[in-house]
Motif scaffolding. Sequence first.
Motif, mmCIF file in Angstrom:
data_model
loop_
_atom_site.group_PDB
_atom_site.id
_atom_site.type_symbol
_atom_site.label_atom_id
_atom_site.label_comp_id
_atom_site.label_asym_id
_atom_site.label_seq_id
_atom_site.Cartn_x
_atom_site.Cartn_y
_atom_site.Cartn_z
ATOM 1 N N ILE A 21 0.871 -1.170 0.000
ATOM 2 C CA ILE A 21 0.000 0.000 0.000
ATOM 3 C C ILE A 21 0.907 1.218 0.000
ATOM 4 C CG2 ILE A 21 -1.804 1.239 1.233
ATOM 5 C CD1 ILE A 21 -2.571 -1.537 2.438
ATOM 6 N N ARG A 30 -4.070 6.908 -2.774
ATOM 7 C CA ARG A 30 -3.437 5.702 -2.246
ATOM 8 C C ARG A 30 -3.387 4.673 -3.370
ATOM 9 N NH1 ARG A 30 -6.885 3.599 2.203
ATOM 10 N NH2 ARG A 30 -6.033 5.364 3.284
ATOM 11 N N VAL A 32 -2.801 0.574 -4.196
ATOM 12 C CA VAL A 32 -2.735 -0.783 -3.662
ATOM 13 C C VAL A 32 -2.140 -1.642 -4.772
ATOM 14 C CG1 VAL A 32 -4.038 -2.694 -2.681
ATOM 15 C CG2 VAL A 32 -4.768 -0.351 -2.240
ATOM 16 N N GLU A 47 -9.266 -1.453 1.873
ATOM 17 C CA GLU A 47 -8.783 -0.535 0.838
ATOM 18 C C GLU A 47 -9.485 -0.768 -0.494
ATOM 19 O OE1 GLU A 47 -5.586 -1.039 3.857
ATOM 20 O OE2 GLU A 47 -6.665 -2.476 2.633
#
Length: 56
Positions: A21, A30, A32, A47
């Motif tokens: 992450i 963000r 992933v 997430e």
Amino acid sequence: MQSPFSLRIFVADGDPDGLRIVERFNASARAVVFPRALLPQVKARPELQQSGVNFL
């Protein structure tokens, strides 16, 4: 020239080739990152329960 920034990479399961992450400080984005083979395991993570943009 862009100004410098910091990234934080969290290796969720301790394997640097597994789930990672990535977050940029002072940003709401963000990433992933994980191998396709881990998709069944990663689907349950919070997430991936949020809306976002996917790159395959």
